[in-house]
Design an enzyme around this catalytic site. Structure first.
Site, PDB file in Angstrom:
ATOM      1  N   GLY A   1      19.888  23.048  35.855  1.00 35.54           N
ATOM      2  CA  GLY A   1      18.546  22.633  35.463  1.00 35.54           C
ATOM      3  C   GLY A   1      17.891  23.472  34.398  1.00 35.54           C
ATOM      4  O   GLY A   1      16.718  23.817  34.524  1.00 35.54           O
ATOM      5  N   ALA A   2      18.602  23.832  33.345  1.00 38.99           N
ATOM      6  CA  ALA A   2      18.041  24.738  32.324  1.00 38.99           C
ATOM      7  C   ALA A   2      17.717  24.026  31.023  1.00 38.99           C
ATOM      8  O   ALA A   2      17.793  24.628  29.951  1.00 38.99           O
ATOM      9  CB  ALA A   2      19.008  25.886  32.071  1.00 38.99           C
ATOM     10  N   SER A   3      17.325  22.766  31.088  1.00 43.73           N
ATOM     11  CA  SER A   3      16.973  22.041  29.866  1.00 43.73           C
ATOM     12  C   SER A   3      15.682  22.568  29.250  1.00 43.73           C
ATOM     13  O   SER A   3      15.427  22.371  28.063  1.00 43.73           O
ATOM     14  CB  SER A   3      16.802  20.547  30.164  1.00 43.73           C
ATOM     15  OG  SER A   3      17.995  20.001  30.677  1.00 43.73           O
ATOM     16  N   ARG A   4      14.873  23.244  30.066  1.00 45.39           N
ATOM     17  CA  ARG A   4      13.550  23.685  29.622  1.00 45.39           C
ATOM     18  C   ARG A   4      13.044  24.764  30.568  1.00 45.39           C
ATOM     19  O   ARG A   4      13.722  25.151  31.514  1.00 45.39           O
ATOM     20  CB  ARG A   4      12.576  22.500  29.637  1.00 45.39           C
ATOM     21  CG  ARG A   4      12.405  21.891  31.022  1.00 45.39           C
ATOM     22  CD  ARG A   4      11.535  20.656  31.036  1.00 45.39           C
ATOM     23  NE  ARG A   4      12.233  19.530  30.450  1.00 45.39           N
ATOM     24  CZ  ARG A   4      13.014  18.701  31.137  1.00 45.39           C
ATOM     25  NH1 ARG A   4      13.192  18.885  32.441  1.00 45.39           N
ATOM     26  NH2 ARG A   4      13.606  17.694  30.550  1.00 45.39           N
ATOM     27  N   GLY A   5      11.846  25.254  30.311  1.00 42.12           N
ATOM     28  CA  GLY A   5      11.133  26.111  31.248  1.00 42.12           C
ATOM     29  C   GLY A   5      11.800  27.440  31.558  1.00 42.12           C
ATOM     30  O   GLY A   5      12.436  28.069  30.713  1.00 42.12           O
TER      31      GLY A   5
ATOM     32  N   GLY B   1      14.359  28.234  33.438  1.00 42.94           N
ATOM     33  CA  GLY B   1      15.813  28.255  33.328  1.00 42.94           C
ATOM     34  C   GLY B   1      16.275  28.488  31.908  1.00 42.94           C
ATOM     35  O   GLY B   1      17.159  29.315  31.648  1.00 42.94           O
TER      36      GLY B   1
ATOM     37  N   ASP C   1      24.526  16.207  38.161  1.00 44.96           N
ATOM     38  CA  ASP C   1      23.565  15.964  39.234  1.00 44.96           C
ATOM     39  C   ASP C   1      24.007  16.816  40.411  1.00 44.96           C
ATOM     40  O   ASP C   1      25.034  16.538  41.050  1.00 44.96           O
ATOM     41  CB  ASP C   1      23.567  14.482  39.610  1.00 44.96           C
ATOM     42  CG  ASP C   1      22.535  14.146  40.689  1.00 44.96           C
ATOM     43  OD1 ASP C   1      21.981  15.084  41.296  1.00 44.96           O
ATOM     44  OD2 ASP C   1      22.299  12.953  40.922  1.00 44.96           O
TER      45      ASP C   1
ATOM     46  N   TYR D   1       8.112  20.220  51.056  1.00 43.37           N
ATOM     47  CA  TYR D   1       8.473  21.076  49.924  1.00 43.37           C
ATOM     48  C   TYR D   1       8.808  22.489  50.398  1.00 43.37           C
ATOM     49  O   TYR D   1       9.773  23.108  49.919  1.00 43.37           O
ATOM     50  CB  TYR D   1       7.339  21.120  48.908  1.00 43.37           C
ATOM     51  CG  TYR D   1       7.584  22.080  47.756  1.00 43.37           C
ATOM     52  CD1 TYR D   1       8.641  21.869  46.875  1.00 43.37           C
ATOM     53  CD2 TYR D   1       6.763  23.193  47.558  1.00 43.37           C
ATOM     54  CE1 TYR D   1       8.880  22.749  45.822  1.00 43.37           C
ATOM     55  CE2 TYR D   1       6.998  24.074  46.509  1.00 43.37           C
ATOM     56  CZ  TYR D   1       8.058  23.851  45.639  1.00 43.37           C
ATOM     57  OH  TYR D   1       8.290  24.727  44.605  1.00 43.37           O
TER      58      TYR D   1
END
Length: 307
Positions: free
Chosen positions: A17-21, A23, A74, A175
């Site tokens: 999950g490192a596409s942004r932010g 990560g 995924d 959560y």
């Protein structure tokens, strides 16, 4: 006796999950030292609400001095994770660092949470963290044999004095189950892999400005992702054979390990040309920080005037 390799140059990193932010911020910090980084995430096409894809992340990593490998993955699917790990091995030859960054969030009570949202959070967060770690384990143990200082770093909250505090459950039980589940995986792996692979967790003291945060109500009183990247960088340099089972909080870590007392450079600036003089105590606190940790921060900040 061979020396432990704590450099990131040529190290092989698998991050979910490192596409942004946060990560991506951590990936770029490692890339500047020449790390090779597999970005295993779902985002392959641009989203107007959440900018960034695995391909744009790989480009940024390449520009920073590393080698980016975009892999559509995924982490809810064993087959998908297995294929992503196999591709990483084919391209890089091994895995030295695993960063469990992917997470799903829905801040709602049990009554207001659908089963679909519950399943999404728990399969991505707790189950996904465990699955990615499990499939990468043989390669991490091989890295340990080669003294390449393997680590598993998970972006999840501290457990001590936190997990049993009802205030973190009464509004967001589903959560909280999913997020604390990631921390329990970390705790378990630190015991299973002690002496070989470091398994640690990292969590922010304040809110971190990300695209996801903006969707949930843009909070300007937050810090930039760079504080989490700087802490992750320092954690992953430590000897994983002995540094394990730690649940670090970003500001406390930097105060203890680096002697930093001025955090003004980490304040997220809406307009960098007109920086806002925010004091540390003006920043919005993040979830899952125990009262004991808050008291320690107040004690450490005592005597500092506002910026």
């Amino acid at each position: 006796m061979s020396q432990l390799n704590t450099s990131f140059k040529g190290k092989n990193v698998f991050i979910s999950g490192a596409s942004r932010g946060i990560g991506l911020g951590i990936a770029l910090a490692l890339a500047r030292d020449g790390a090779k980084i597999a970005i295993a995430a779902k985002t392959v096409t641009p989203n107007p609400k959440l900018p960034g894809t695995i391909f744009t992340a790989a480009e940024e990593i390449n520009k920073a001095g590393g080698r980016g490998l975009p892999i559509e993955c995924d982490i809810r699917s064993e087959e998908s994770v297995q294929k992503a790990v196999e591709k990483t091995i084919q391209e890089f030859g091994g895995i030295d660092i695993v960063i469990n960054n992917a997470s799903a969030i829905s801040l709602s009570t049990t009554q207001d949470t659908s089963l679909k949202k519950y399943d999404l959070m728990n399969t991505v967060n707790a189950r996904g963290t465990w699955l990615v770690s499990k499939i990468c384990l043989p390669y991490l143990l091989k890295s340990a044999e080669q003294l390449r200082n393997p680590h598993i770093l998970t972006l999840s909250p501290p457990l001590e004095n936190t997990i049993t505090d009802v205030k973190w459950w009464k509004h967001t039980t589903p959560y909280s189950m999913a997020k604390f589940g990631m921390s329990l995986v970390t705790l378990g792996l630190s015991g299973e892999l002690e002496g070989f692979v470091g398994a640690n967790a990292l969590w922010p003291l304040t809110k971190i400005q990300t695209a996801a945060l903006q969707i949930f109500g843009d909070s300007h009183n937050s810090r930039d992702v760079s504080i989490m990247a700087d802490v992750a960088y320092e954690m992953l340099k430590k000897d994983g054979r002995t540094y394990t089972g730690q649940f670090e909080i970003d500001e406390l870590f930097l105060r203890r390990e680096k002697g930093i007392t001025d955090f003004s450079g980490y304040v997220f600036q809406v307009d960098p040309k007109n920086p806002r003089p925010l004091a540390d105590e003006d920043l919005d606190p993040d979830f899952f920080i125990a009262d004991t940790a808050r008291d320690e921060v107040k004690r450490l900040r005592a005597g500092r005037s506002k910026l």
